[in-house]
Design an enzyme around this catalytic site. Sequence first.
Site, short mmCIF file in Angstrom:
data_model
loop_
_atom_site.label_atom_id
_atom_site.label_comp_id
_atom_site.label_asym_id
_atom_site.label_seq_id
_atom_site.Cartn_x
_atom_site.Cartn_y
_atom_site.Cartn_z
N HIS A 237 0.85 -1.20 0.00
CA HIS A 237 0.00 0.00 0.00
C HIS A 237 0.88 1.23 0.00
O HIS A 237 2.10 1.13 -0.07
CB HIS A 237 -1.02 0.00 1.15
N HIS B 18 1.65 3.75 2.13
CA HIS B 18 2.36 4.36 3.25
C HIS B 18 3.86 4.07 3.18
O HIS B 18 4.29 3.07 2.59
CB HIS B 18 1.80 3.86 4.58
N ASP C 188 6.00 2.91 5.23
CA ASP C 188 6.54 1.65 5.76
C ASP C 188 6.48 0.53 4.73
O ASP C 188 6.99 -0.56 4.97
CB ASP C 188 5.85 1.25 7.07
N HIS D 186 -7.19 -0.90 6.28
CA HIS D 186 -6.17 0.01 6.80
C HIS D 186 -6.02 1.23 5.90
O HIS D 186 -5.83 2.35 6.37
CB HIS D 186 -4.85 -0.74 6.94
N ASN E 76 -2.53 3.26 12.99
CA ASN E 76 -2.70 4.44 12.16
C ASN E 76 -3.98 4.33 11.33
O ASN E 76 -4.07 3.49 10.43
CB ASN E 76 -1.47 4.60 11.25
#
Length: 241
Positions: free
Chosen positions: A93, A95, A97, A156, A187
């Site tokens: 995804h 983000h 990280d 998420h 988050n």
Amino acid sequence: MRSSALVLLCLLASFAFGQNPALVISPLTGDFFVYTTYQTYQGTPFPANSLYLVTDAGVVLIDTPWDSTQFQPLLDSIQARHHQPAVMCIATHSHADRTAGLDYYRSQGIKTYTTRMTDSICLARNEHRAEYVLNGDTTFTVGKYTFQTFYPGPGHTPDNIVVWFPNDRILHGGCFIKSTEANTLGNLADANVPAWEPSLRKVEQQFGHPAHVIPGHQSWKKTASIAHTRRLVRAYLRKNG
């Protein structure tokens, strides 16, 4: 090799001073390894789990290190340990990280992939983008291994995907799946919590009972993380309506 020796010395020094090592590589099963890097989240070092697969045609990375100082040490460690280069990387995804290393790995000749939705989000936010875009669920074959990406729906993030390795029944859940150590959903800046449980149900219907489930953060030792994620979602919705 000198860079690998340096990585080892850094790891030993980190353990000696009671700090989290910058990069931890842990055997999962067979040719699969979980690698963990760290960033500060809510004031404390927090682990991010990623996965790599060693094949006779090269190494497949699922997600990138969160810590930018570990982009090259990961490649050096893989080369020293397995005598194979990384040949592709799929980010699950948008983000950091998952995507922080996309530009770097592309510059090293590694094929990088995200879904079109992830790419659109990264473009809108002026963030790291992959070289190649997946237009839907995609099956790859690298060496003797076949695996597939699967979009279950939002949770998420609106764009979160999972990666399934059928022969070894390994599900890389990324941040769509919460560790059994997690006490919250973490988050939620881009989350769709009401849609999360239906999306989880699609993963269960598609892949049944995995032998290993790798969540995006914290411990990955237990396979009950999908059920635990459902409990966290339900608890959040009861509290927040």
